[in-house]
Design an enzyme around this catalytic site. Structure first.
Site, PDB file in Angstrom:
ATOM      1  N   ILE A  11       0.850  -1.200   0.000  1.00  0.00           N
ATOM      2  CA  ILE A  11       0.000   0.000   0.000  1.00  0.00           C
ATOM      3  C   ILE A  11       0.884   1.248   0.000  1.00  0.00           C
ATOM      4  CG2 ILE A  11      -1.778   1.269   1.309  1.00  0.00           C
ATOM      5  CD1 ILE A  11      -2.544  -1.567   2.500  1.00  0.00           C
ATOM      6  N   THR A  37       3.963   1.478   2.844  1.00  0.00           N
ATOM      7  CA  THR A  37       5.008   2.385   2.369  1.00  0.00           C
ATOM      8  C   THR A  37       4.585   3.843   2.533  1.00  0.00           C
ATOM      9  OG1 THR A  37       4.272   2.609   0.052  1.00  0.00           O
ATOM     10  CG2 THR A  37       5.550   0.639   0.597  1.00  0.00           C
ATOM     11  N   ASP A  58       8.554   7.294  -1.986  1.00  0.00           N
ATOM     12  CA  ASP A  58       7.923   8.439  -2.635  1.00  0.00           C
ATOM     13  C   ASP A  58       7.653   7.982  -4.072  1.00  0.00           C
ATOM     14  OD1 ASP A  58       7.517  10.719  -4.245  1.00  0.00           O
ATOM     15  OD2 ASP A  58       8.643  11.984  -2.863  1.00  0.00           O
ATOM     16  N   ASN A  81      -2.519   3.978  -3.562  1.00  0.00           N
ATOM     17  CA  ASN A  81      -3.398   4.886  -2.825  1.00  0.00           C
ATOM     18  C   ASN A  81      -2.857   6.317  -2.774  1.00  0.00           C
ATOM     19  OD1 ASN A  81      -5.269   5.704  -0.421  1.00  0.00           O
ATOM     20  ND2 ASN A  81      -3.179   5.943   0.374  1.00  0.00           N
ATOM     21  N   TYR A 146      -6.367  18.593 -10.082  1.00  0.00           N
ATOM     22  CA  TYR A 146      -6.590  17.281  -9.458  1.00  0.00           C
ATOM     23  C   TYR A 146      -7.552  16.457 -10.322  1.00  0.00           C
ATOM     24  CZ  TYR A 146      -8.272  13.935  -5.866  1.00  0.00           C
ATOM     25  OH  TYR A 146      -8.619  12.808  -5.164  1.00  0.00           O
ATOM     26  N   LYS A 150      -6.792  12.834 -12.118  1.00  0.00           N
ATOM     27  CA  LYS A 150      -7.538  11.611 -11.803  1.00  0.00           C
ATOM     28  C   LYS A 150      -8.248  11.060 -13.047  1.00  0.00           C
ATOM     29  CE  LYS A 150      -6.582  11.056  -7.378  1.00  0.00           C
ATOM     30  NZ  LYS A 150      -5.988   9.838  -6.809  1.00  0.00           N
ATOM     31  N   THR A 181     -10.839  12.729   5.562  1.00  0.00           N
ATOM     32  CA  THR A 181      -9.377  12.656   5.757  1.00  0.00           C
ATOM     33  C   THR A 181      -8.803  14.074   5.656  1.00  0.00           C
ATOM     34  OG1 THR A 181      -8.843  12.489   3.412  1.00  0.00           O
ATOM     35  CG2 THR A 181      -9.323  10.410   4.547  1.00  0.00           C
TER      36      THR A 181
HETATM   37  N1  LIG Z   1     -10.465  11.746   0.826  1.00  0.00           N
HETATM   38  C1  LIG Z   1     -11.283  11.748  -0.221  1.00  0.00           C
HETATM   39  O1  LIG Z   1     -12.426  12.245  -0.145  1.00  0.00           O
HETATM   40  C2  LIG Z   1     -10.878  11.134  -1.527  1.00  0.00           C
HETATM   41  C3  LIG Z   1     -11.819  11.131  -2.571  1.00  0.00           C
HETATM   42  C4  LIG Z   1     -11.452  10.567  -3.799  1.00  0.00           C
HETATM   43  C5  LIG Z   1     -10.207  10.012  -3.960  1.00  0.00           C
HETATM   44  N2  LIG Z   1      -9.307  10.038  -2.933  1.00  0.00           N
HETATM   45  C6  LIG Z   1      -7.990   9.475  -3.182  1.00  0.00           C
HETATM   46  O2  LIG Z   1      -7.659   8.534  -2.183  1.00  0.00           O
HETATM   47  C7  LIG Z   1      -6.250   8.524  -1.964  1.00  0.00           C
HETATM   48  C8  LIG Z   1      -5.946   8.729  -0.491  1.00  0.00           C
HETATM   49  O3  LIG Z   1      -6.481   9.976  -0.108  1.00  0.00           O
HETATM   50  P1  LIG Z   1      -6.621  10.456   1.403  1.00  0.00           P
HETATM   51  O4  LIG Z   1      -7.934  11.098   1.518  1.00  0.00           O
HETATM   52  O5  LIG Z   1      -6.224   9.385   2.331  1.00  0.00           O
HETATM   53  O6  LIG Z   1      -5.529  11.629   1.396  1.00  0.00           O
HETATM   54  P2  LIG Z   1      -4.532  12.152   2.539  1.00  0.00           P
HETATM   55  O7  LIG Z   1      -5.111  11.919   3.874  1.00  0.00           O
HETATM   56  O8  LIG Z   1      -4.184  13.524   2.119  1.00  0.00           O
HETATM   57  O9  LIG Z   1      -3.272  11.179   2.383  1.00  0.00           O
HETATM   58  C9  LIG Z   1      -2.533  11.188   1.196  1.00  0.00           C
HETATM   59  C10 LIG Z   1      -1.431  10.158   1.315  1.00  0.00           C
HETATM   60  O10 LIG Z   1      -0.683  10.151   0.087  1.00  0.00           O
HETATM   61  C11 LIG Z   1       0.684  10.321   0.435  1.00  0.00           C
HETATM   62  N3  LIG Z   1       1.464  10.922  -0.638  1.00  0.00           N
HETATM   63  C12 LIG Z   1       1.347  12.151  -1.202  1.00  0.00           C
HETATM   64  N4  LIG Z   1       2.277  12.326  -2.141  1.00  0.00           N
HETATM   65  C13 LIG Z   1       3.024  11.191  -2.179  1.00  0.00           C
HETATM   66  C14 LIG Z   1       4.134  10.763  -2.927  1.00  0.00           C
HETATM   67  N5  LIG Z   1       4.716  11.537  -3.859  1.00  0.00           N
HETATM   68  N6  LIG Z   1       4.634   9.511  -2.699  1.00  0.00           N
HETATM   69  C15 LIG Z   1       4.079   8.712  -1.770  1.00  0.00           C
HETATM   70  N7  LIG Z   1       3.041   9.078  -0.993  1.00  0.00           N
HETATM   71  C16 LIG Z   1       2.516  10.296  -1.210  1.00  0.00           C
HETATM   72  C17 LIG Z   1       0.683  11.185   1.689  1.00  0.00           C
HETATM   73  O11 LIG Z   1       1.930  11.109   2.330  1.00  0.00           O
HETATM   74  P3  LIG Z   1       2.512  12.341   3.248  1.00  0.00           P
HETATM   75  O12 LIG Z   1       1.904  12.154   4.623  1.00  0.00           O
HETATM   76  O13 LIG Z   1       3.977  12.139   3.226  1.00  0.00           O
HETATM   77  O14 LIG Z   1       2.071  13.618   2.619  1.00  0.00           O
HETATM   78  C18 LIG Z   1      -0.451  10.489   2.450  1.00  0.00           C
HETATM   79  O15 LIG Z   1       0.006   9.306   3.031  1.00  0.00           O
HETATM   80  C19 LIG Z   1      -5.681   9.620  -2.854  1.00  0.00           C
HETATM   81  O16 LIG Z   1      -5.213   9.071  -4.065  1.00  0.00           O
HETATM   82  C20 LIG Z   1      -6.882  10.504  -3.110  1.00  0.00           C
HETATM   83  O17 LIG Z   1      -6.763  11.254  -4.296  1.00  0.00           O
HETATM   84  C21 LIG Z   1      -9.616  10.589  -1.726  1.00  0.00           C
END
Ligand SMILES: NC(=O)c1ccc[n+]([C@@H]2O[C@H](COP(=O)([O-])OP(=O)(O)OC[C@H]3O[C@@H](n4cnc5c(N)ncnc54)[C@H](OP(=O)(O)O)[C@@H]3O)[C@@H](O)[C@H]2O)c1
Length: 243
Positions: A11, A37, A58, A81, A146, A150, A181
């Site tokens: 993950i 990871t 990363d 993710n 964004y 996507k 989140t």
């Molecule tokens: N939350 C929502 O409503 C929602 C809706 C649709 C889709 N999504 C998708 O679901 C996924 C997870 O979202 P989330 O809501 O959990 O977001 P989040 O809480 O902002 O977490 C994002 C995660 O991605 C990591 N990340 C960012 N850039 C990275 C990179 N270059 N390499 C490795 N890791 C990286 C961050 O690490 P750091 O802590 O180091 O920054 C963090 O662990 C994303 O792809 C997001 O677009 C989320």
């Protein structure tokens, strides 16, 4: 029905948000090993389970990806993710952050798929899961960069699904609406917790649903789009102009 029991899962972005919840949900599903990871291991929570192996990654760093491919050669389920969201419209958004969204969400995930394709092949039957978004179907102008990243990722996911179809690799697209989140910090929407959504995602992966909408906000938007793509555009028009 495919089961995650005794599977080896990797993950990305596992230190917080949905990624962290996916680690916990994979443990509950009985995965034998989880490569959790993230970019900064100092920020990784303690999952208090020796099935979790933490690795620095990363997804924009090709050197780190190559290293993790070697470390996780027994991986059977890859969950892409990690993602970033930068606000901004097409006309007023910072070009640097529009590029950043594309670099992480599209090119980063693309690099992960390419780097891990032979591992998925060798360990087939195997599974690839990409986290895209409901805005891949229709853009929300306040997060235009964004949305574009996507949409590009959803297209790549559909491409690779066909490319890998005869190699025993199942490819899932997860297209959520809104989850509670850091990504949605400050929003007053009534959103589900990442823990509940992560469980739903893995239930649907086990049920072999290829296109997964894991929560109600996303489902309402997806159903509007399915009825007529213009309906989702109208919903986003309203959200954008009333924001
Ligand atoms: N939350 C929502 O409503 C929602 C809706 C649709 C889709 N999504 C998708 O679901 C996924 C997870 O979202 P989330 O809501 O959990 O977001 P989040 O809480 O902002 O977490 C994002 C995660 O991605 C990591 N990340 C960012 N850039 C990275 C990179 N270059 N390499 C490795 N890791 C990286 C961050 O690490 P750091 O802590 O180091 O920054 C963090 O662990 C994303 O792809 C997001 O677009 C989320």
């Amino acid at each position: 029905m495919q089961t995650l029991k005794n599977k080896v899962v990797l993950i990305t972005g596992a230190n917080r948000g949905i990624g962290k919840s996916l680690v916990k949900a994979s443990l509950q599903k009985g995965a034998s090993k989880i490569y959790a990871t993230c970019r900064d291991l100092g920020k990784m929570p303690n999952f208090e389970d020796n099935r979790v192996i933490t690795l620095e990654l990363d997804i924009t760093n090709e050197h780190q990806i190559t290293k993790v491919v070697k470390q996780a050669s027994d991986m059977q389920v890859l969950i892409n993710n990690a993602g970033v969201l930068n606000p901004g419209t097409i006309l007023d958004g910072e070009i640097s952050t529009i590029k950043k969204d594309m670099d992480v969400n599209y090119y980063g995930t693309l690099n992960m798929m390419r780097a891990f394709a032979s591992t998925l092949d060798q360990n087939s039957p195997s599974t690839l899961v990409n986290l895209t978004s409901i805005v891949a179907y229709s853009p929300l102008p306040s997060i235009a960069g964004y949305s574009a990243s996507k949409a590009a990722l959803l297209s790549a996911t559909y491409s690779v699904r066909i490319e890998l179809a005869k190699r025993g690799i199942m490819v899932h697209a997860v297209n959520p609406g809104a989850i509670d989140t850091d990504m949605n910090k400050g929003s007053d929407w009534d959103m589900p917790s990442p823990d509940s959504v992560a469980k739903t995602i893995l239930d649907k992966v086990e049920n072999e649903e290829l296109d997964i909408i894991p929560e109600d906000i996303g489902l309402e938007m997806f159903n509007a789009w399915k009825e007529n793509p213009k309906n989702l555009a109208k919903m986003f028009h309203k959200i954008y102009h009333e924001e």
